[in-house]
Design a protein around this motif. Structure first.
Motif, PDB file in Angstrom:
ATOM      1  N   TYR A   1       2.166   6.493  -7.554  1.00 36.28           N
ATOM      2  CA  TYR A   1       2.346   5.425  -6.301  1.00 36.28           C
ATOM      3  C   TYR A   1       3.778   4.584  -6.851  1.00 36.28           C
ATOM      4  CZ  TYR A   1      -1.740   6.697  -3.898  1.00 36.28           C
ATOM      5  OH  TYR A   1      -2.848   7.308  -3.168  1.00 36.28           O
TER       6      TYR A   1
ATOM      7  N   HIS B   1     -12.380   3.318   2.853  1.00 37.44           N
ATOM      8  CA  HIS B   1     -12.044   2.541   1.647  1.00 37.44           C
ATOM      9  C   HIS B   1     -10.810   1.835   1.940  1.00 37.44           C
ATOM     10  CE1 HIS B   1      -9.325   6.344   0.073  1.00 37.44           C
ATOM     11  NE2 HIS B   1      -8.662   5.650   0.825  1.00 37.44           N
ATOM     12  N   ILE B   2     -10.687   0.668   0.978  1.00 33.95           N
ATOM     13  CA  ILE B   2      -9.477  -0.103   1.239  1.00 33.95           C
ATOM     14  C   ILE B   2      -8.825  -0.089  -0.247  1.00 33.95           C
ATOM     15  CG2 ILE B   2      -9.511  -1.253   3.047  1.00 33.95           C
ATOM     16  CD1 ILE B   2     -10.978  -3.543   1.781  1.00 33.95           C
ATOM     17  N   GLY B   3      -7.750   0.022  -0.476  1.00 32.83           N
ATOM     18  CA  GLY B   3      -7.251   0.692  -1.897  1.00 32.83           C
ATOM     19  C   GLY B   3      -7.995   1.723  -2.238  1.00 32.83           C
TER      20      GLY B   3
ATOM     21  N   ALA C   1       0.852  -1.412   0.058  1.00 29.29           N
ATOM     22  CA  ALA C   1       0.176  -0.046   0.094  1.00 29.29           C
ATOM     23  C   ALA C   1       1.072   1.267  -0.122  1.00 29.29           C
ATOM     24  CB  ALA C   1      -0.928   0.071   1.247  1.00 29.29           C
ATOM     25  N   THR C   2       0.358   2.384  -0.356  1.00 31.57           N
ATOM     26  CA  THR C   2       0.916   3.669  -0.195  1.00 31.57           C
ATOM     27  C   THR C   2       0.325   4.479   0.664  1.00 31.57           C
ATOM     28  OG1 THR C   2      -0.452   4.444  -1.980  1.00 31.57           O
ATOM     29  CG2 THR C   2       1.758   3.459  -2.624  1.00 31.57           C
ATOM     30  N   GLY C   3       0.576   6.022   0.684  1.00 31.58           N
ATOM     31  CA  GLY C   3      -0.056   6.703   1.813  1.00 31.58           C
ATOM     32  C   GLY C   3       0.892   6.925   2.876  1.00 31.58           C
ATOM     33  N   ARG C   4       0.309   7.880   3.768  1.00 27.03           N
ATOM     34  CA  ARG C   4       0.996   8.259   5.112  1.00 27.03           C
ATOM     35  C   ARG C   4       1.186   6.901   5.899  1.00 27.03           C
ATOM     36  NH1 ARG C   4      -2.618  13.191   3.892  1.00 27.03           N
ATOM     37  NH2 ARG C   4      -3.953  11.194   3.236  1.00 27.03           N
ATOM     38  N   THR C   5       0.163   6.171   6.161  1.00 27.60           N
ATOM     39  CA  THR C   5       0.308   5.201   7.177  1.00 27.60           C
ATOM     40  C   THR C   5       1.570   4.135   6.958  1.00 27.60           C
ATOM     41  OG1 THR C   5      -2.208   5.431   7.130  1.00 27.60           O
ATOM     42  CG2 THR C   5      -1.285   3.318   8.321  1.00 27.60           C
ATOM     43  N   PRO C   6       1.612   3.640   6.068  1.00 29.02           N
ATOM     44  CA  PRO C   6       2.809   2.636   5.936  1.00 29.02           C
ATOM     45  C   PRO C   6       4.190   3.043   5.992  1.00 29.02           C
ATOM     46  CG  PRO C   6       1.856   2.558   3.696  1.00 29.02           C
ATOM     47  CD  PRO C   6       1.296   3.789   4.666  1.00 29.02           C
TER      48      PRO C   6
ATOM     49  N   LEU D   1      -1.369  -1.997  -4.393  1.00 27.23           N
ATOM     50  CA  LEU D   1      -2.968  -1.850  -4.588  1.00 27.23           C
ATOM     51  C   LEU D   1      -3.385  -1.054  -5.690  1.00 27.23           C
ATOM     52  CD1 LEU D   1      -3.872  -1.226  -0.587  1.00 27.23           C
ATOM     53  CD2 LEU D   1      -4.674  -3.083  -2.247  1.00 27.23           C
ATOM     54  N   ASP D   2      -2.707   0.027  -5.976  1.00 26.39           N
ATOM     55  CA  ASP D   2      -3.432   1.038  -6.696  1.00 26.39           C
ATOM     56  C   ASP D   2      -2.560   2.025  -7.476  1.00 26.39           C
ATOM     57  OD1 ASP D   2      -3.034   2.216  -4.425  1.00 26.39           O
ATOM     58  OD2 ASP D   2      -4.966   2.252  -3.759  1.00 26.39           O
TER      59      ASP D   2
ATOM     60  N   GLY E   1      -3.917   0.173   4.031  1.00 22.35           N
ATOM     61  CA  GLY E   1      -4.225   1.230   4.968  1.00 22.35           C
ATOM     62  C   GLY E   1      -5.894   1.515   4.986  1.00 22.35           C
ATOM     63  N   LEU E   2      -6.379   2.345   5.636  1.00 19.92           N
ATOM     64  CA  LEU E   2      -7.828   2.521   5.607  1.00 19.92           C
ATOM     65  C   LEU E   2      -8.130   3.984   5.209  1.00 19.92           C
ATOM     66  CD1 LEU E   2     -10.592   1.198   6.220  1.00 19.92           C
ATOM     67  CD2 LEU E   2     -10.174   1.931   8.674  1.00 19.92           C
ATOM     68  N   GLY E   3      -8.958   4.278   4.412  1.00 22.59           N
ATOM     69  CA  GLY E   3      -9.372   5.825   4.147  1.00 22.59           C
ATOM     70  C   GLY E   3     -10.270   6.254   5.277  1.00 22.59           C
TER      71      GLY E   3
ATOM     72  N   LYS F   1      -9.309   8.416  11.549  1.00 26.34           N
ATOM     73  CA  LYS F   1      -9.759   7.152  11.209  1.00 26.34           C
ATOM     74  C   LYS F   1     -10.744   6.307  12.294  1.00 26.34           C
ATOM     75  CE  LYS F   1      -6.971   7.359   7.687  1.00 26.34           C
ATOM     76  NZ  LYS F   1      -5.986   6.640   7.550  1.00 26.34           N
TER      77      LYS F   1
END
Ligand code: F6R
Length: 321
Positions: free
Chosen positions: A140, A198-200, A95-100, A126-127, A192-194, A262
């Motif tokens: 990504y 959302h996932i992905g 996954a991407t984003g801040r969380t990982p 994921l995306d 991660g979780l939007g 979250k």
């Protein structure tokens, strides 16, 4: 639109945990059974990928609450590293984003200081945003290159991110699914979780059986992710994403969610009804899903003390360390 609901009371699981076995679905013999809804959904998810063994060994969603996101990420990295150590040619969903981000830093540390070997690992992200080439600073593919791949000994030809500039996006999506199958399926999918559940990039009300496809991003997601693009207008409105069905086919799912933003999504994902308005709630159907939270994101959970109790009383073989 498909709206489905399942309250906790309807979840008829027979927990016959024993050393080394994990919990099991009660298929027969204990007087309990799954609801018709559960049977039909469960049987239909991921026909192509499903390993019979995974069906027979389904355990309740594992919810782990740590004091901080830092501690949660270190634990997440440990779980991911253990999968790779056990199976050097593991297929990992990323996954991407801040969380990982912190989790990736920890994986890099484990690689440098502890010899964690990525040379045989295959990855599937994921995306990806539609319209962004992998060289674009907000793509990504670029994110993964900068935050993980260039710091570890992974073979880049084994890393996969959907191609957001493919000439035929439909073909790209189908090919992505085929590549996952050809690689033997995903051993562990990181998520991660939007804020909207959302996932992905599977946004609320999308099908819980969806496969990799082109999705329209919600306004909430645009608001949440547009800071790095400068404004919502400059951000792509579409993305290619693994579907919820694709995600559920992974042998293990590991979802991280931290921070007060979250809370509602976590509450719905873990304790709310299974519903397309919270795609993350589909993990309630997964045979082996682990959710790592911090105190902030866990603040709305009705059964938080129960999850802490379970965590404290795990058998040694159930602990992640
Ligand atoms: C990213 C992805 C998204 C994010 C989610 C949370 O590849 O699939 O589902 O995991 O939007 O984003 P952050 O971590 O930035 O809060």
């Amino acid at each position: 639109m498909s709206v489905v609901a399942r309250g906790r009371g309807q979840r008829k699981l027979c927990d016959i945990r024993g050393a080394g076995s994990g919990g099991r679905w009660c298929e027969r013999g204990c007087g309990q059974s799954r609801s018709v809804f559960e049977i039909s959904v469960f049987e239909n998810f991921g026909r192509a990928m499903r390993a019979p063994a995974a069906l027979q060994t389904a355990i309740p969603m594992e919810v782990i609450i740590r004091d901080s996101a830092e501690a949660g990420c270190v634990l997440g990295a440990k779980i991911l590293a253990s999968v790779i150590r056990e199976k050097p040619a593991a297929v990992i969903g990323l996954a991407t984003g801040r969380t990982p981000l912190r989790l990736y830093q920890e994986l890099i540390r484990l690689h440098r200081e502890d010899g964690l070997d990525f040379s045989q690992v295959t990855t599937f992200n994921l995306d990806e945003y539609v319209g962004l080439a992998g060289t674009h600073g907000q793509s990504y593919r670029y994110f993964m290159q900068e935050n993980l791949f260039r710091h570890i000994n992974i073979d880049l030809t084994r890393t996969h991110v959907p191609n957001g500039i493919a000439s035929d996006l439909h073909v790209e999506c189908r090919a992505y699914e085929e590549k996952i199958i050809a690689a033997g399926g995903i051993d562990l999918q990181l998520l991660g979780l939007g804020r909207n559940g959302h996932i992905g990039f599977n946004e609320p009300t999308g099908s819980l059986r969806s496969r990799t496809w082109i999705k329209i991003l919600s306004e909430q997601t645009l608001r949440d992710n547009s800071d790095v693009f400068g404004s919502m207008d400059l951000m792509p409105k579409h993305a290619l994403t693994m579907g919820v069905g694709t995600i559920l086919d992974a042998r293990r799912c590991l979802l991280l969610a931290f921070g007060p933003a979250k809370v509602r999504a976590v509450e719905h994902m873990v304790e709310g009804p299974l519903a397309a308005i919270c795609p993350g709630s589909a993990l309630q159907l997964h045979p082996r899903a682990t959710v790592i939270l911090d105190e902030n994101s866990a603040a709305g959970l009705r059964y938080a003390d129960h999850y802490r109790w379970i965590d404290r009383n795990k058998f040694a073989w159930q602990r992640h360390g």
